[in-house]
Design an enzyme around this catalytic site. Structure first.
Site, short mmCIF file in Angstrom:
data_model
loop_
_atom_site.label_atom_id
_atom_site.label_comp_id
_atom_site.label_asym_id
_atom_site.label_seq_id
_atom_site.Cartn_x
_atom_site.Cartn_y
_atom_site.Cartn_z
N HIS A 278 0.83 -1.20 0.00
CA HIS A 278 0.00 0.00 0.00
C HIS A 278 0.87 1.26 0.00
O HIS A 278 0.65 2.18 -0.79
CB HIS A 278 -0.91 -0.01 1.23
CG HIS A 278 -1.60 1.29 1.50
ND1 HIS A 278 -2.88 1.56 1.05
CD2 HIS A 278 -1.19 2.41 2.16
CE1 HIS A 278 -3.22 2.78 1.43
NE2 HIS A 278 -2.21 3.33 2.10
N GLU A 279 1.87 1.29 0.88
CA GLU A 279 2.75 2.46 0.94
C GLU A 279 3.53 2.63 -0.36
O GLU A 279 3.77 3.75 -0.82
CB GLU A 279 3.72 2.33 2.12
CG GLU A 279 3.06 2.29 3.49
CD GLU A 279 2.22 3.52 3.77
OE1 GLU A 279 2.52 4.59 3.22
OE2 GLU A 279 1.25 3.42 4.55
N GLU A 358 -5.62 7.16 -1.17
CA GLU A 358 -5.50 5.99 -0.31
C GLU A 358 -6.22 4.79 -0.93
O GLU A 358 -5.73 3.66 -0.84
CB GLU A 358 -6.08 6.28 1.08
CG GLU A 358 -5.32 7.32 1.88
CD GLU A 358 -3.92 6.87 2.24
OE1 GLU A 358 -3.68 5.64 2.31
OE2 GLU A 358 -3.06 7.73 2.46
#
Length: 424
Positions: A278-279, A358
């Site tokens: 995700h990051e 996000e």
């Protein structure tokens, strides 16, 4: 007259607090839609009855404190203006020194100290509730130490900003805001560059990830995403919190992949890899550059509006506030009040952009890992660790949430049907 306006401001703040309390505790709907009951989105499937109760209680308290905090800050700035406190601080600073940098430092110290004292009860209440609900594990001496570090770090950075800002005001009477905007972008990038190596270590100890096998897996993911990372850092957060987190910070050679030790202790390798993916999604999709571009546009508009409002407010109320001109450093609370109001007003937009980014990072992570079960477990564990609401009230979502709600994130993972091998 001063007493009347003071009472009005305080009454307005308390009325706002009552309205938000009624909304959050009695009117807001946080239930799960019927179609998702019994699924992995439903908190009753992964939280026990006590955790459900604590989650609702803590979330309501935390949300109320959030909505009360910004108006509380506005009230402080308004009171130091209307009672002439800001003017008194400038007078004291002028009596101590005529040299502008030192005069600025003295004034800012008194204003920062007054702000710290005024907001301390609010900060302490937040800390107490966090301890009560076992989110924070930090003892009071350690928490107080962090508060004092915050004070001096904020003071140092504010001193630089205020000194430059008021020097620009004196030099460019009408276009100071434009000069400030030009300088704000490189300053922000500089702060992002030094954050991981200068500021963050003041609060916590950072060290290379101890689990070298996990580090190899993470770096393999980074290599697959063409991310130039050589080390993954671990930070000792378990002495302060039970919450979970991981992030990528810094720019250029100072970029770091950071994992909280709480995350490593409570999540398995597959869940950690999903978080790391995700990051990495933020890096791959260049969200930091979009963020800088968005900040550049918003700061241009924000500083222009601030200049206009400051001139109007000081012209109209300056005599009462004992502030002769916006170039007087005693006008700083007007500047800070205006900026704070604008940031709060624009937060639904900035939060919407953040939630979109996000969600994109979540999509990237599931496409990279192809591990739907690990993704769902990750979000469920994050919910449990932070006592978060799966489906928060609408106003909380738009004003407070820079991430999608857990309902949205888990639902997207469950509905994901991609297969990277087939796509290739």
């Amino acid at each position: 007259m001063v007493r009347k306006w003071c009472l009005r401001a305080i009454a307005a703040y308390f009325l706002f607090g009552v309205v938000m309390y009624v909304y959050l505790f009695f009117l807001a709907d946080t239930s799960i839609p019927d179609m998702y009951k019994g699924t992995s989105v439903d908190p009753t499937t992964f939280l026990n009855a006590r955790e459900m109760m604590l989650s609702e209680e803590y979330s309501k308290i935390r949300n109320l404190l959030f909505f009360l905090s910004s108006p509380y800050e506005w009230l402080f700035y308004y009171l130091v203006l209307i009672f002439g406190v800001s003017a008194a601080f400038e007078r004291w600073a002028g009596q101590a020194s005529k040299w502008f940098p030192l005069k600025t430092a003295i004034y800012l110290f008194w204003l920062s100290l007054a702000s710290f004292v005024f907001t301390f009860p609010f900060s302490y209440i937040s800390y107490v509730f966090s301890r009560t609900y076992n989110i924070s594990t930090q003892l009071f001496p350690s928490w107080m130490k962090d508060e004092l570090i915050d004070f001096w770090v904020s003071y140092a950075t504010m001193f630089i900003l205020v000194l430059v800002l008021y020097s620009l005001m004196k030099k460019f009477k009408k276009k100071w805001w434009l000069a400030a905007w030009v300088l704000s972008v490189p300053y922000s990038i500089f702060m992002m560059f030094i954050q991981p190596v200068v500021i963050d270590p003041l609060y916590n100890d950072f060290y290379p990830l101890k689990d070298k096998q996990l580090e190899s897996k993470i770096l393999l993911l980074a290599n697959e995403a063409d991310i130039p990372a050589e080390h993954v850092y671990e930070v000792d957060m378990s002495q302060k919190t039970n919450a979970l987190n991981a992030y990528v910070t810094g720019v250029g050679s100072n970029s770091r992949i950071v994992l909280w030790d709480t995350t490593l202790e409570r999540l398995d390798d597959e869940e950690v890899l999903f978080i790391m993916a995700h990051e990495m999604g933020h890096y791959v999709e260049k969200h930091i550059y979009f963020g800088i571009a968005g900040y550049t546009l918003l700061s241009f508009a924000g500083l222009w509006l601030t200049a206009k409002w400051m001139e109007r407010w000081v012209a109209k109320r300056g005599t009462v506030w004992k502030v002769e001109s916006i170039t007087n450093i005693s006008s700083l609370p007007v500047f800070l009040l205006t900026i704070s109001i604008l940031l709060f007003a624009v937060s639904p937009l900035t939060n919407w952009v953040s939630r979109y980014q996000e969600m994109r990072a979540d999509r990237y992570a599931i496409e990279m890992t192809q591990d739907k079960d690990a993704a769902v477990r990750t979000f469920q564990n994050l919910t449990k660790a932070g006592l978060s609401q799966v489906n928060p009230p609408y106003l909380v979502k738009i004003f407070r949430y820079g991430h999608p709600t857990m309902l949205e994130r888990i639902r997207m993972m469950e509905e994901f049907e991609g297969d990277r091998d087939e796509e290739l």
